[in-house]
Structure formats: structure tokens, C-alpha cells
Design a protein around this motif. Structure first.
Motif, PDB file in Angstrom:
ATOM      1  N   ARG A  59       0.828  -1.215   0.000  1.00 29.09           N
ATOM      2  CA  ARG A  59       0.000   0.000   0.000  1.00 29.09           C
ATOM      3  C   ARG A  59       0.858   1.260   0.000  1.00 29.09           C
ATOM      4  NH1 ARG A  59      -5.880  -0.005   0.278  1.00 29.09           N
ATOM      5  NH2 ARG A  59      -5.311  -0.288  -1.870  1.00 29.09           N
ATOM      6  N   ILE A  60       1.976   1.155  -0.671  1.00 31.97           N
ATOM      7  CA  ILE A  60       2.827   2.328  -0.817  1.00 31.97           C
ATOM      8  C   ILE A  60       3.015   2.620  -2.293  1.00 31.97           C
ATOM      9  CG2 ILE A  60       5.096   3.307  -0.391  1.00 31.97           C
ATOM     10  CD1 ILE A  60       5.413   1.687   1.994  1.00 31.97           C
ATOM     11  N   GLU A  81      -0.226  13.249  -3.060  1.00 28.11           N
ATOM     12  CA  GLU A  81      -0.388  12.707  -1.712  1.00 28.11           C
ATOM     13  C   GLU A  81      -1.855  12.717  -1.308  1.00 28.11           C
ATOM     14  OE1 GLU A  81       1.694  14.897   1.270  1.00 28.11           O
ATOM     15  OE2 GLU A  81       1.705  13.217   2.679  1.00 28.11           O
ATOM     16  N   ILE A  85      -3.563   9.267  -0.306  1.00 30.57           N
ATOM     17  CA  ILE A  85      -4.030   9.046   1.059  1.00 30.57           C
ATOM     18  C   ILE A  85      -5.526   8.768   1.052  1.00 30.57           C
ATOM     19  CG2 ILE A  85      -4.400  10.101   3.313  1.00 30.57           C
ATOM     20  CD1 ILE A  85      -1.575   9.953   3.161  1.00 30.57           C
ATOM     21  N   GLU A  90      -0.094   5.134   0.847  1.00 25.89           N
ATOM     22  CA  GLU A  90       0.890   6.092   1.323  1.00 25.89           C
ATOM     23  C   GLU A  90       1.845   6.364   0.203  1.00 25.89           C
ATOM     24  OE1 GLU A  90       2.911   5.635   4.926  1.00 25.89           O
ATOM     25  OE2 GLU A  90       1.256   4.510   5.785  1.00 25.89           O
ATOM     26  N   ILE A  91       2.563   7.454   0.313  1.00 22.30           N
ATOM     27  CA  ILE A  91       3.533   7.692  -0.742  1.00 22.30           C
ATOM     28  C   ILE A  91       4.927   7.859  -0.176  1.00 22.30           C
ATOM     29  CG2 ILE A  91       1.789   8.740  -2.189  1.00 22.30           C
ATOM     30  CD1 ILE A  91       3.166  11.387  -1.731  1.00 22.30           C
ATOM     31  N   VAL A  93       8.396   9.555  -1.286  1.00 24.93           N
ATOM     32  CA  VAL A  93       8.954  10.498  -2.242  1.00 24.93           C
ATOM     33  C   VAL A  93      10.477  10.443  -2.258  1.00 24.93           C
ATOM     34  CG1 VAL A  93       9.035  12.896  -2.926  1.00 24.93           C
ATOM     35  CG2 VAL A  93       7.049  12.038  -1.710  1.00 24.93           C
TER      36      VAL A  93
ATOM     37  N   GLU B  81      16.950  14.711   4.742  1.00 16.04           N
ATOM     38  CA  GLU B  81      17.003  13.492   3.955  1.00 16.04           C
ATOM     39  C   GLU B  81      18.456  13.115   3.664  1.00 16.04           C
ATOM     40  OE1 GLU B  81      15.081  13.809   0.185  1.00 16.04           O
ATOM     41  OE2 GLU B  81      14.833  11.652  -0.014  1.00 16.04           O
ATOM     42  N   ILE B  91      13.482   8.347   5.130  1.00 20.78           N
ATOM     43  CA  ILE B  91      12.582   9.234   5.831  1.00 20.78           C
ATOM     44  C   ILE B  91      11.187   9.194   5.230  1.00 20.78           C
ATOM     45  CG2 ILE B  91      14.481  10.735   6.465  1.00 20.78           C
ATOM     46  CD1 ILE B  91      13.296  12.784   4.580  1.00 20.78           C
ATOM     47  N   LEU B  92      10.251   9.415   6.106  1.00 23.84           N
ATOM     48  CA  LEU B  92       8.847   9.423   5.730  1.00 23.84           C
ATOM     49  C   LEU B  92       8.311  10.798   6.079  1.00 23.84           C
ATOM     50  CD1 LEU B  92       6.208   8.031   4.959  1.00 23.84           C
ATOM     51  CD2 LEU B  92       6.048   7.193   7.292  1.00 23.84           C
ATOM     52  N   ARG B 102      -5.493  16.447  10.675  1.00 23.70           N
ATOM     53  CA  ARG B 102      -4.539  15.841   9.763  1.00 23.70           C
ATOM     54  C   ARG B 102      -3.264  15.438  10.503  1.00 23.70           C
ATOM     55  NH1 ARG B 102      -3.908  16.702   3.459  1.00 23.70           N
ATOM     56  NH2 ARG B 102      -1.909  15.674   3.253  1.00 23.70           N
ATOM     57  N   ARG B 109       0.160   7.370  11.011  1.00 23.86           N
ATOM     58  CA  ARG B 109       0.967   6.775   9.952  1.00 23.86           C
ATOM     59  C   ARG B 109       2.363   6.456  10.435  1.00 23.86           C
ATOM     60  NH1 ARG B 109       0.260  10.703   5.028  1.00 23.86           N
ATOM     61  NH2 ARG B 109       2.252   9.876   4.415  1.00 23.86           N
ATOM     62  N   ARG B 113       3.928   2.714  10.547  1.00 21.60           N
ATOM     63  CA  ARG B 113       5.131   2.355   9.811  1.00 21.60           C
ATOM     64  C   ARG B 113       6.302   2.092  10.740  1.00 21.60           C
ATOM     65  NH1 ARG B 113       3.975   0.303   4.992  1.00 21.60           N
ATOM     66  NH2 ARG B 113       2.223   1.460   4.180  1.00 21.60           N
TER      67      ARG B 113
END
Lengths: 339, 339
Positions: A59-60, A81, A85, A90-91, A93, B81, B91-92, B102, B109, B113
Motif C-alpha cells: 500500500r505504498i 499525496e 491518502i 501512502e507515498i 517520495v 534526507e 525518511i517518511l 490531519r 501513519r 510504519r
DNA sequence: GGCACGGATGAAAACGTTTGCAGATGATGG
DNA sequence: CCATCATCTGCAAACGTTTTCATCCGTGCC
């Protein structure tokens, strides 16, 4: 905090808890309620790693861009995003810094994290790397350049359209000496825009002047330098089309440093319409790329492939539109007489 | 492509392959070489999910920012990063849009993760959410506001210093009617800067004028609106300090819309020194936040806690410095006589 | 020659889920 | 009252690693 604990407290098996959480199969409402209650109490949430491990779904979605520092990208990322979402993805980057080695690292990361699809908006993609992804059956969508191969979609942006509009706008203002500052010509997308520009000029019967085609690097500094060089060359243009807004900002700066003014002496047109374009001085006339549509189409194309619905390229051509602000104005009277 | 396949082809057990890859324990050089060869041939790479599942380490660091669309953040993200990747972390990134709901999603999230630590540069963090992270023993580092609690570090930015420098600069140019446009006062960090401003004014014996303190929202539009309102109120300032560069850009725009010019009529000072600040018209005088140091310190503080070395807050106060460009100039002659 | 030791390897348990299969339970129809 | 069936639930096998523990083999020492 594992599923077992929840199961124990709710007096059911872990299978039932799992089914409740994912409502993957019918479970008795009473039982479900009890389970949910415990879940709430304990603040339980599933371990996504274990989950992906067994289900094979992460799911990424990956998103590879050239330079997160260029304001265009964050705006795009945000759009992407949001829709991701919203659809439970999820993303991840990664930015490549226009660097091929770093690109390889990005791809590797995507692979390792088992992304289910990746959107690519950068053109320093070696065929090699694309193959690596394709070979692993990772659906891809290219946002910029036209790709080749299957399992690969692309959302095409009608750069030519934007370039034409810009050129027409300048012509209608009486400009005949129109310069272009491209992105780094190592990039395909940069070459595309450049070609579109030359073609447009040609179509309207304007002779090409080598001095009026510079090369930037999609940054403000690049635009500044390119324009500075161009000004030094003589045979001044009365208008400049920059390959992105950052370049345009650099261009304006160079013009001003040379003691000339925008737009009276030289009109400047950008490309992208980053949010800041509205707030430069003067506000930038620029070709707007439909960011949100772009993000949505890209996501759509990706999802369609992820779900295995389609293995083909898709996504139509996205239209671009000129946004006229104040960095352009009619050419000084007998501009034509020059050359 | 599993480790088993590699093991089979290399004629060893999966344990040996694992050890080779992680060189976690001594393996015979000959064997290792054979294993590596197979790994290369097959293009094998370990499944990070399985790996994290068993090791309990995700090698992911979270980064929560308010608004990825504000150019300051991408620049910060990039720094963070870089150092993270360099140390073998990924990194997320999540952005909260200055929205509390939000924010909760972001935290969730991060938790799901299993990030090993999270850097937070946003101030709409409810205590509630902080607790959620703390409760799971996720090390945190705050980049903006001073936190409370243990396992929480923070890297403090000396906002007061920057504000003071800016105010002194303006005073030395003869300005006495200095306005301030804050960020959204719902945010603690915004209040801090505002307080610092008022205090500085006070220290130099300047009376506060309510009309000269506006509230923006850290965006260009916010700055534009706030300044427009302020100009309408009368009792014009001769200089404005904005709480970030975006706000400053909006402010300059408002000034110009009112038919005044920057800096001749009104000087403007920003905060952050985003890369674009150099390229506004006129180039923006602004207080530079040390982005790279900030990223490095934050990462350092995080890592130290991740490794369990320290559970305490750390990270000194980061200095800010005024960068003088061209959006400020001496106040019009008898500026003092006014009021 | 026997013994201890250490270095290299393998077998198997664990990590926290999802899911196929089968069992249990209760209802329904003949 | 039995057979059938639907509905709900539990058991246990996977998923791909890391890591502990035990084993094996060779070496050097007495």
C-alpha cells in the motif's frame, strides 16, 4: 501490542480479530463490536510490516521527482499525496537531484520498500532503471516524457500547446526577437520544450537566431546565468520564454541587473505557474501546468495498473494554458526594424 | 527472489547468506565471495518488511512539517534526507497543513510504519498526540517549539536573536514605526516570534501601536491580506518585519498595490531566508535560519535517542543571522516626527 | 594421541500478520 | 428427527527474514 492481546481480551481467536479489522469476511456483529471495543481500549493498530509481508501488498506508492526544492514539485507532491491518502495509499517520495547515480538509489529504495507502483516525474531515467522496475512488475506512470514498454503508462503534458500559446502571445504583442532559455539539455523533457519552441518560431516564419537560445538548468541561478550570457552576446531579444518559472525568475533578475526593465525592455514568460509566480515583481506571465489534474491522472493510471485492470499506457494529453500577468507587454515600437 | 534461492545457488544455508549480507558475524571469505557473486547475478536484495519484522528496526525516520508547499520546508527536508540517507535511514515525510486532524493522521501513519524516531517542525501538536508517540517510546525531536517530557529532544532556534537583529537593523536605519506581521497566532511558534518582537520594541523604548501588529498565516496571501488591512488602518509604518519570507513577499506586494514602494516608502524584512528570497524584487532582507545545521542537529538528536544513548533533551540554541539585501533602506527623512 | 578451543556453518524459532480449510453451531426443510 | 445448509469461528500454514544455539571440523597444545 499485538493482535494476540486483542484476541485474548476479546475472547476470540486472532483470525477473528484480523477479519474484524479488515472486515474481510462476515463476522458476527456482536463479536465485531466486542473486538472493536478492545481495539479502541488498547489503541491497537496492526503492524504494517507483518501485514504487508503476508499479504504481499505494501500500500505504498512511489513518487520520484527531480528536485524537491523546485516549488513546482511540492505542489505536485501535495496533490498526489492527497489523492493517494484518500485512497488508502501512502507515498514515498524521492528526489534525484537531476543525478543519474542518485536515481539508481531511488529506484533501489522503491524496490526495497516494495512499492506497488511509482510515478516518475524526471527524465534522467536510464532505460536500465526502467527495466529494473518493469522486470519486477512495478507499474509505472511517467508524468513528463513519453516512455516505451508495457506496464508503463504516461500522462502526457501538451508542452507544445503551451509553448505555442506563449509564442503567439508574444507575437501578438509585436515581439519578433524572442529568446528561449531551456532546461538542461541532457534531459529529454527539456529538449522537447526547446524543440517545440523552435518549431513554433519556424511556423510563424521567424528565423532562428542561435544567440537567442540559451541553456539553463531549471534553477533560478541557471536562468540568471544563461540570461546574463545572452545579454552579453548582443542582438538583444525583446522577449524571453523560459522553460520553467524558476528560470524565468532568474531571467528577470538578469535583465534588471543589466539595467533593463521587465517588461518594458524585455518581456518574460515562464512555464509551470508555480504559486509564487503570481507574486514576483512584476507578476509573471506563464504557462500553467495543470498540477492537480496531473496528480490525479497519474494516480489513476497507476491504480488501474496496480489493480491489474490494464497493462497499457493511458492518460490523455493534458492541456496547458497561458496565464497572462504583468511580465509581458507590447514590444517597443519599431522592434521589427532591428536585426 | 528470496534469500533461499541465493542460498541454494551458493550451496549454503540461508543463515550464511543473511550473515554475509549484513556481515553481522564472521563468515569465511571464500564463502562470502561466492554468496556475493550469486547475489549480484540474481540482483537479489532483502525484503525490508520481513527484515524489519524480525529485527524490530524499520530504519525509517519520520519528519512532520506543517506545509510542504512553503519553500522553507523542502529545503529543510532535503537537508534532513541527505543526512538520514547517508546514515542508512530512510525518511517518511508528512505534512499537516496546519490542521490538527490531519496531524493525528500523520502520527498514526508514523506509528503504523514503526518509525524509529520523528522530527517535528510544526506546532499544532496536541499534547495528546505527543503522548501517543512518547507512550510508544518513539524518540522525538522538536525543531521549533520547546517541548516537555522525556525521550523528547528539541533543537531550539534563537528566534529572539533574529528578531532583535532585524529590529536593530531597522532602528539603525532610522525607522521608528516598525510593524510586525505574525504567523497564525494559534501556533505557539508564531506567538514566540511575536512576543520577541514586542519585547525588542519595548527594550528600545518604542511604544507599541496596536495598529502595527497584524496576523498572517505563513502564506503569501496571508501576508498580502494582513498588510493590506494594516495599510487601510492608517498610521503607516515605515518598516515591516514579517514572520516568514512568504509573508514578507505578500507584504511587499500589498505595499506596491497601495502605490507605495519597497523599500523607499516602507522597508520589509522577512524571516527564514528561503532560497528565493535572494531573487524577489527587491531582494529580500531577511533573517536566516540555519537550515542545514537545523537538519543535522535534529538528526543527531534523534539518532542519539534511537540508539538509546540519551533520553534527555539536547541540541543547543541555533543562531539566526540577518541577511541584508535591498528591501530595507533608511527611513524617509523625518520619520521620527510622525506618530 | 587426546583434548580443548575457536571459527564457520546450519537448523530452527521467532517476528505479527492474513487466509485457506475445516469444525461447530443453529436453523430449515423434508 | 435427520439431513442439509449457512453462518460464524478457530487452527495452522504461510510470508522472508534475523538470530540463537548447537554442531562440526580443524588446529595447536600438552
Amino acid at each position: 501490542m499485538k493482535i494476540q492481546e486483542v484476541a485474548r481480551r476479546a475472547g476470540v481467536s486472532i483470525a477473528t480479530v484480523s477479519r474484524t479489522i479488515n472486515n474481510s469476511s462476515v463476522v458476527d456483529p456482536k463479536t465485531a463490536k466486542r473486538v472493536w471495543k478492545v481495539v479502541e481500549e488498547l489503541g491497537y493498530y496492526p503492524n504494517s510490516q507483518a501485514r504487508s509481508l503476508v499479504s504481499g501488498k505494501s500500500r505504498i506508492l512511489g513518487l520520484i521527482v527531480s528536485d524537491i526544492t523546485n516549488p513546482f514539485f511540492p505542489e505536485l507532491i501535495k496533490g498526489f499525496e492527497d489523492v493517494a491518502i484518500h485512497n488508502g495509499y501512502e507515498i514515498l517520495v524521492s528526489s534525484t537531484d537531476y543525478d543519474s547515480a542518485r536515481m539508481a538509489v531511488c529506484v533501489r529504495r522503491m524496490l526495497e520498500r516494495k512499492v506497488e507502483g511509482v510515478a516518475i516525474m524526471t527524465s534522467e531515467m536510464d532505460k536500465h532503471l526502467v527495466d529494473q522496475l518493469a522486470h519486477r512488475n512495478v507499474p509505472m506512470v511517467f508524468l513528463d516524457v513519453r516512455p516505451a514498454g508495457e506496464g508503463i503508462s504516461h500522462v502526457e503534458v501538451d508542452y507544445a500547446m503551451g509553448v505555442n500559446e506563449a509564442v503567439e502571445h508574444l507575437l501578438s504583442l509585436g515581439h519578433r526577437r524572442i529568446a528561449f532559455i531551456s532546461g538542461p539539455l541532457g534531459l529529454k523533457s527539456a529538449r522537447i520544450r526547446r524543440t517545440a519552441f523552435l518549431r513554433a518560431l519556424n511556423r510563424y516564419g521567424i528565423d532562428e537566431d542561435k544567440r537567442l537560445v540559451g541553456e539553463g538548468d531549471h534553477t533560478v541561478d541557471g536562468g540568471l546565468n544563461a540570461m546574463t550570457r545572452m545579454l552579453a552576446l548582443g542582438g538583444l531579444p525583446t522577449a524571453v520564454l523560459a522553460s520553467n518559472d524558476l528560470t524565468a525568475i532568474g531571467t528577470m533578475r538578469a535583465v534588471r541587473r543589466a539595467g533593463l526593465s521587465v517588461p518594458q525592455d524585455i518581456s518574460v514568460v515562464g512555464f509551470d505557474d508555480i504559486r509564487l509566480a503570481e507574486f514576483t515583481e512584476p507578476p509573471l506571465t506563464t504557462v500553467r501546468l495543470p498540477r492537480n489534474e496531473l496528480a490525479e491522472l497519474a494516480f489513476g493510471a497507476l491504480i488501474r495498473n496496480v489493480d491489474g485492470q490494464a497493462k497499457t499506457r493511458s492518460g490523455g494529453k493534458l492541456e496547458t494554458h497561458l496565464v497572462i500577468r504583468e511580465s509581458t507587454c507590447p514590444a517597443r515600437a519599431p522592434a521589427v526594424s532591428e536585426r
